[in-house]
Scaffold this active site. Structure first.
Site, PDB file in Angstrom:
ATOM      1  N   ARG A  63       0.836  -1.212   0.000  1.00  0.00           N
ATOM      2  CA  ARG A  63       0.000   0.000   0.000  1.00  0.00           C
ATOM      3  C   ARG A  63       0.873   1.265   0.000  1.00  0.00           C
ATOM      4  O   ARG A  63       0.359   2.368   0.006  1.00  0.00           O
ATOM      5  CB  ARG A  63      -0.923   0.018   1.223  1.00  0.00           C
ATOM      6  CG  ARG A  63      -1.992  -1.075   1.203  1.00  0.00           C
ATOM      7  CD  ARG A  63      -2.782  -1.022  -0.097  1.00  0.00           C
ATOM      8  NE  ARG A  63      -3.942  -1.873  -0.125  1.00  0.00           N
ATOM      9  CZ  ARG A  63      -3.977  -3.167  -0.418  1.00  0.00           C
ATOM     10  NH1 ARG A  63      -2.849  -3.818  -0.674  1.00  0.00           N
ATOM     11  NH2 ARG A  63      -5.107  -3.827  -0.464  1.00  0.00           N
TER      12      ARG A  63
ATOM     13  N   THR B 101      10.806  -3.815   1.694  1.00  0.00           N
ATOM     14  CA  THR B 101       9.901  -4.739   2.355  1.00  0.00           C
ATOM     15  C   THR B 101      10.422  -6.152   2.130  1.00  0.00           C
ATOM     16  O   THR B 101      11.504  -6.349   1.561  1.00  0.00           O
ATOM     17  CB  THR B 101       8.436  -4.494   1.892  1.00  0.00           C
ATOM     18  OG1 THR B 101       7.579  -5.331   2.669  1.00  0.00           O
ATOM     19  CG2 THR B 101       8.217  -4.766   0.410  1.00  0.00           C
TER      20      THR B 101
ATOM     21  N   LYS C 190      14.874  -6.541   3.926  1.00  0.00           N
ATOM     22  CA  LYS C 190      15.239  -5.659   5.047  1.00  0.00           C
ATOM     23  C   LYS C 190      16.572  -6.001   5.716  1.00  0.00           C
ATOM     24  O   LYS C 190      17.254  -5.111   6.218  1.00  0.00           O
ATOM     25  CB  LYS C 190      14.120  -5.646   6.099  1.00  0.00           C
ATOM     26  CG  LYS C 190      12.890  -4.872   5.635  1.00  0.00           C
ATOM     27  CD  LYS C 190      11.836  -4.852   6.732  1.00  0.00           C
ATOM     28  CE  LYS C 190      10.746  -3.841   6.434  1.00  0.00           C
ATOM     29  NZ  LYS C 190       9.848  -3.649   7.576  1.00  0.00           N
TER      30      LYS C 190
ATOM     31  N   ASP D 236      10.188   1.740  11.326  1.00  0.00           N
ATOM     32  CA  ASP D 236       9.045   0.964  11.821  1.00  0.00           C
ATOM     33  C   ASP D 236       8.713   1.304  13.278  1.00  0.00           C
ATOM     34  O   ASP D 236       7.546   1.357  13.658  1.00  0.00           O
ATOM     35  CB  ASP D 236       9.313  -0.540  11.698  1.00  0.00           C
ATOM     36  CG  ASP D 236       9.246  -1.019  10.247  1.00  0.00           C
ATOM     37  OD1 ASP D 236       8.749  -0.266   9.384  1.00  0.00           O
ATOM     38  OD2 ASP D 236       9.702  -2.146   9.974  1.00  0.00           O
TER      39      ASP D 236
ATOM     40  N   ALA E 234       8.397 -12.233  18.485  1.00  0.00           N
ATOM     41  CA  ALA E 234       9.801 -11.813  18.590  1.00  0.00           C
ATOM     42  C   ALA E 234      10.464 -11.781  17.207  1.00  0.00           C
ATOM     43  O   ALA E 234      11.657 -12.022  17.080  1.00  0.00           O
ATOM     44  CB  ALA E 234      10.552 -12.742  19.533  1.00  0.00           C
TER      45      ALA E 234
ATOM     46  N   GLY F  26      10.793  -9.492  13.327  1.00  0.00           N
ATOM     47  CA  GLY F  26      11.247  -8.145  12.977  1.00  0.00           C
ATOM     48  C   GLY F  26      10.307  -7.063  13.508  1.00  0.00           C
ATOM     49  O   GLY F  26      10.769  -6.031  14.021  1.00  0.00           O
TER      50      GLY F  26
ATOM     51  N   ILE G 149      -0.003  -5.069  15.215  1.00  0.00           N
ATOM     52  CA  ILE G 149       0.765  -4.433  14.137  1.00  0.00           C
ATOM     53  C   ILE G 149       0.283  -4.915  12.773  1.00  0.00           C
ATOM     54  O   ILE G 149       0.728  -4.420  11.749  1.00  0.00           O
ATOM     55  CB  ILE G 149       2.300  -4.594  14.315  1.00  0.00           C
ATOM     56  CG1 ILE G 149       2.743  -6.053  14.182  1.00  0.00           C
ATOM     57  CG2 ILE G 149       2.755  -4.030  15.636  1.00  0.00           C
ATOM     58  CD1 ILE G 149       4.273  -6.172  14.050  1.00  0.00           C
TER      59      ILE G 149
ATOM     60  N   TYR H 231      -2.330  -5.198   9.703  1.00  0.00           N
ATOM     61  CA  TYR H 231      -3.391  -4.333   9.161  1.00  0.00           C
ATOM     62  C   TYR H 231      -4.207  -5.023   8.056  1.00  0.00           C
ATOM     63  O   TYR H 231      -5.098  -4.404   7.475  1.00  0.00           O
ATOM     64  CB  TYR H 231      -2.848  -2.976   8.682  1.00  0.00           C
ATOM     65  CG  TYR H 231      -1.759  -3.062   7.648  1.00  0.00           C
ATOM     66  CD1 TYR H 231      -0.424  -3.127   8.030  1.00  0.00           C
ATOM     67  CD2 TYR H 231      -2.056  -3.077   6.295  1.00  0.00           C
ATOM     68  CE1 TYR H 231       0.580  -3.212   7.098  1.00  0.00           C
ATOM     69  CE2 TYR H 231      -1.056  -3.165   5.343  1.00  0.00           C
ATOM     70  CZ  TYR H 231       0.261  -3.234   5.757  1.00  0.00           C
ATOM     71  OH  TYR H 231       1.264  -3.323   4.822  1.00  0.00           O
TER      72      TYR H 231
ATOM     73  N   GLY I 118      -2.862  -1.986  13.083  1.00  0.00           N
ATOM     74  CA  GLY I 118      -1.507  -1.744  12.580  1.00  0.00           C
ATOM     75  C   GLY I 118      -1.403  -0.815  11.379  1.00  0.00           C
ATOM     76  O   GLY I 118      -0.287  -0.510  10.943  1.00  0.00           O
TER      77      GLY I 118
END
Ligand code: NAP
Length: 281
Positions: A21, A67, A71, A108, A135, A137, A223, A225, A246
């Site tokens: 998005r 993304t 990363k 982030d 736990a 990213g 987090i 969405y 998120g």
């Protein structure tokens, strides 16, 4: 700084990338600020990442977001990295400097914290114990941000205990790791609980947690969405807890990127939220 004669360029590199998005978000800001520019999705295979990043400068890009799956790999390619990216162990944003060198950062955790602050004015990280589940990213960004904001107790739980322990050892501070089996009881007395796992995402089962011990005054945050309301958030809202999804984390992480690329600090407006929400519906 933005320049009136220049066509401004940025994008997001991912593989796959067409679900992102980010183009919708950044192109809204170009329009809102009446700037000539565009933000494009760049489908880059992992083996092409270094060449693609090095091409940003000759192509006139101000920078890009990264993304999945880029990363971590980007950390071995950029010329410099800020302290946040180093601590989180991932780069979410690359800035092309004047001399063509590449600087990596991670926005982030900025996105997570500023979304919570916008959605829950008056929120404080030191209001009471915070339970973070997951736990990966995303969790690293959440934990880092909460510690920066002065959290006094973070109860960290993850299916794979060693990964949670790794974060606690690296970040230090008030992170307590608890075994996965104790996740329902860990909510007792919490001021906030964050789902930072992938559970509840479209196509994934719901996060397996009973909210019975969560105080009704606690804030529940996810987090994820897609969907905007995960089963975890829905259950929290139904029993009277405040809930934050998120999406705003994604929207807010774009703001420091714009500041670095174009010298402008754009806003996350209700119009922008509903634009992106409609695209997810
Ligand atoms: N809103 C935003 O801007 C934003 C930013 C980043 C991420 N996200 C979202 O956050 C979610 C997590 O992303 P990530 O990058 O952190 O992923 P990740 O690094 O792959 O981590 C996944 C996490 O989910 C846990 N998990 C996976 N399957 C599970 C299961 N069956 N039961 C319990 N726990 C399970 C993993 O536990 P193990 O360690 O045991 O495998 C790990 O803690 C994704 O949905 C992603 O889209 C959103």
């Amino acid at each position: 700084m933005a320049h009136p004669d220049r066509f401004l360029l940025a994008g997001v590199m991912g593989w796959p990338v067409m679900h992102s998005r980010s183009p919708l978000l950044h192109n809204y800001w170009f329009k809102r600020h009446e700037l000539a520019g565009t933000y494009v999705p760049l489908a880059i295979r992992p083996e092409g990442l270094a060449a693609a990043l090095r091409a940003l400068h000759p192509l006139g890009f101000a920078g890009c977001n990264l993304t999945i799956p880029h990363k971590q790999q980007a950390m071995t390619i950029v010329d410099e990295m800020d302290a946040v990216a180093k601590s989180i162990g991932a780069i979410s944003c690359v800035v092309v400097k004047r001399d063509g060198s590449l600087a990596g950062s991670n926005n982030d955790c900025y996105g997570f914290i500023h979304n919570i602050k916008q959605e829950q004015p008056g929120w404080r990280a030191d209001a009471g114990p915070i339970v973070v589940i997951g736990a990966g990213g995303g969790s690293r960004a959440v934990c880092y941000g909460l510690l920066q904001e002065g959290a006094r107790e973070i109860r960290l739980l993850n299916r794979t205990f060693a990964r949670a322990k790794g974060i606690a050892n690296e970040f230090g501070g008030p992170i307590k790791t608890l075994p996965w089996e104790s996740r329902h009881d860990a909510l007792d007395g919490a001021a906030m609980v964050v789902n930072a796992t992938s559970q509840g995402m479209s196509g994934q089962p719901a996060l397996d947690i009973h909210l019975g011990k969560l105080p009704k005054t606690a804030l529940a945050a996810d987090i994820i969405y897609t969907p905007l309301e995960t089963p975890f958030l829905g259950a929290a809202r139904q029993r009277g807890n405040r809930a934050v999804n998120g999406l705003g984390m994604l929207l807010h992480q774009g703001r420091p990127a714009w500041k670095a690329w174009f010298g402008i600090e754009p806003e996350v407006t209700p119009e922008l939220r509903s634009l992106v929400e409609r695209s997810l519906a």
